[in-house]
Design an enzyme around this catalytic site. Structure first.
Site, PDB file in Angstrom:
ATOM      1  N   GLY A 176      -5.161  -8.380  26.585  1.00  0.00           N
ATOM      2  CA  GLY A 176      -6.327  -7.753  25.967  1.00  0.00           C
ATOM      3  C   GLY A 176      -6.230  -6.250  26.050  1.00  0.00           C
ATOM      4  N   GLY A 177      -6.069  -5.613  24.896  1.00  0.00           N
ATOM      5  CA  GLY A 177      -5.893  -4.160  24.866  1.00  0.00           C
ATOM      6  C   GLY A 177      -7.113  -3.426  24.387  1.00  0.00           C
ATOM      7  CB  SER A 178     -10.474  -3.978  23.886  1.00  0.00           C
ATOM      8  OG  SER A 178     -11.499  -3.240  23.263  1.00  0.00           O
ATOM      9  CB  ILE A 180     -12.601  -5.001  30.167  1.00  0.00           C
ATOM     10  CG1 ILE A 180     -14.122  -4.879  30.002  1.00  0.00           C
ATOM     11  CG2 ILE A 180     -12.258  -5.619  31.519  1.00  0.00           C
ATOM     12  CD1 ILE A 180     -14.846  -6.212  29.963  1.00  0.00           C
ATOM     13  CG  LEU A 182      -6.980  -0.357  26.837  1.00  0.00           C
ATOM     14  CD1 LEU A 182      -7.161   0.714  25.769  1.00  0.00           C
ATOM     15  CD2 LEU A 182      -5.526  -0.797  26.915  1.00  0.00           C
ATOM     16  CG  HIS A 440     -15.561  30.503  28.515  1.00  0.00           C
ATOM     17  ND1 HIS A 440     -14.550  29.862  27.834  1.00  0.00           N
ATOM     18  CD2 HIS A 440     -14.966  31.329  29.411  1.00  0.00           C
ATOM     19  CE1 HIS A 440     -13.393  30.293  28.292  1.00  0.00           C
ATOM     20  NE2 HIS A 440     -13.603  31.181  29.246  1.00  0.00           N
TER      21      HIS A 440
END
Length: 458
Positions: A176-178, A180, A182, A440
């Protein structure tokens, strides 16, 4: 005998206790039913513990990169029992905080057990029948276990069972490469594991734009994570070293052998054993409870909040569900889910902050667009920190001059995105944001510059 209350809440996740607090504060009697752990996914198996683990992994990564900053740190070691203990303490402290909160509410009865409807607004818990004119469902979700061939023959991890892990796997295969998958993949790579990600789609996090997916893959691979996409036939089998994962990808070896495998292929709602039919509550083909724009179900006097309604899979959307229900029922307002501008983050490092439409979605809408993109190599704060992966991208409507969506993939992206999210909620034009004067050096200071660089989409 039937016990009656003014309201019954099923589930003590994010939305349930908050609503109980509002209702008991008005003098109403409330029963809140919880079959497992108070606090729901976020507290027990989701945001709280996982981000605690991510923090440990980030420290490990900084230590590993010490020489890049001129800092000598010696040999880096990972004490996984201590790492896991940190996460466990966060879980227990958060859960106790929720339990103490519920105990402090006058008129609240916390009932432990599994709730099932036996009729309209009538619920049975361990043989006891409860009834109320208003019922609120906050039953959450759990990891989806796919029917891969061999899945019932191997030991596998989920997002819940991997959290207390006391060791660093020799080789973790993440299916599963989404979101959770990753997060855990990068985390365990930084702890020292060999990691392979297996994804059935052609790219990681396929709901995002292609440039986002490509950049995420690039920095994960730069850390030594192997990525196998186009895995069109995923199988699981026992192996002498642990688990053999068949991938059948268009290129590369047809299988990956790991010591551990994590299944991270999505979530499913906890709605399959609630007796919803008996109450006239309809669900869709994925098991999510059907709700209208005010979160009312198809049954009179019943609402559904959080992950179980399919309107959002995040702690913040569950909380907003509570806010919508409370505002409409108790404050005389007319709040709608469709008014919500969705924002979320992916907690890889660097993180992805997202709000509104992707560029792909905006282009499909057919409207004239303005698009601007700036690489993080041109953001001073990122350069100073030596964290220059990623970019900032804004998409706006060329006619209305309103922002449609944005992505900040880079250091601080999960925080900086809120400047854009707030402007979208205020319905402000791009000119308003362009003339802001940010501090900044920050990542946020470049947002007006990116707005000023908006050009017609080609």
């Amino acid at each position: 005998m039937i016990r009656t209350f003014d309201a019954i809440i099923v589930g003590a996740g994010q939305a349930g206790p908050a609503l109980a607090g509002r209702l008991t504060g008005l003098g109403k009697t409330v029963a809140i039913i919880e079959r497992h752990l108070v606090g729901g996914t976020c507290v027990n198996t989701g945001c709280k513990p996982t981000k605690t683990l991510v923090a440990s992994a980030s420290v490990a990564r900084y230590a590993q990169r010490g020489a890049d900053y001129g800092v000598g740190v010696g040999q880096i070691t990972i004490d996984m029992p201590v790492v896991a203990a940190r996460a466990q303490k966060v879980i227990l402290d958060s859960r106790k905080g929720n339990e103490d909160w519920l105990a402090s509410m006058p008129g609240l009865t916390l009932i432990r057990g599994h709730a099932r409807f036996t009729g309209p607004r009538r619920i049975e818990v361990d043989g006891e029948t409860l009834e109320a004119p208003q019922v609120f469902l906050n039953v959450g979700g759990r990891a989806s276990i796919p029917d891969f061939p061999g899945v019932d023959q191997v030991d596998y991890l989920t997002n819940s069972t991997i959290i207390p892990l006391q060791i660093v796997p020799e080789h973790l295969v993440v299916v599963g490469g989404s979101y959770i998958g990753l997060e855990f993949a990068q985390m365990y790579r930084r702890f020292g594991a060999e990691v392979t990600i297996v994804e059935k789609n052609t790219r990681l996090v396929s709901r995002e734009d292609e440039d986002v997916s490509a950049e995420i893959r690039a920095f994960l691979e730069a850390e030594g994570i192997a990525v196998r996409t186009d895995a069109c036939c995923i199988t699981l089998a026992k192996h002498g070293s642990g688990v053999k994962v068949g991938v059948d990808c268009t290129e590369g070896a047809p299988e990956v052998v790991g010591t551990h495998v994590l299944l991270a292929v999505g979530r499913r709602p906890n709605t399959d054993d609630l007796g919803l039919d008996a109450a006239g509550i309809e669900i869709d083909d994925k098991g999510y409870i059907k709700v209208d724009d005010h979160l009312k179900t198809t049954a009179d006097g019943v609402w559904a909040m959080g992950d179980c309604n399919g309107k959002g899979a995040f702690t913040h959307t569950a909380w907003n569900d509570y806010e919508i229900v409370a505002a409409n029922l108790l404050d005389g307002e007319d709040r709608k889910v469709s008014d919500r501008i969705l924002g979320y983050a992916l907690y890889v490092d660097p993180p992805l902050g997202r709000v509104g439409m992707t560029e792909t979605q905006a282009r499909k809408s057919g409207r004239p667009l303005l698009i601007s993109k700036r690489l993080m190599t041109r953001v001073g704060r990122a350069v100073e920190k030596a964290e220059t992966w990623g970019f900032m991208k804004i998409v706006a409507d060329a006619e209305t001059k309103k922002i449609l969506g944005a992505a900040i993939l880079g250091t601080g992206g999960d925080e900086a995105i809120h400047g854009i999210l707030d402007m979208m909620n205020a319905d402000a034009s791009i000119g308003t944001l362009q003339w802001a004067v940010p501090i900044h050096p920050t990542v946020s200071e470049l947002i007006p510059t990116v707005v000023g660089d908006l050009k017609p989409a080609s």
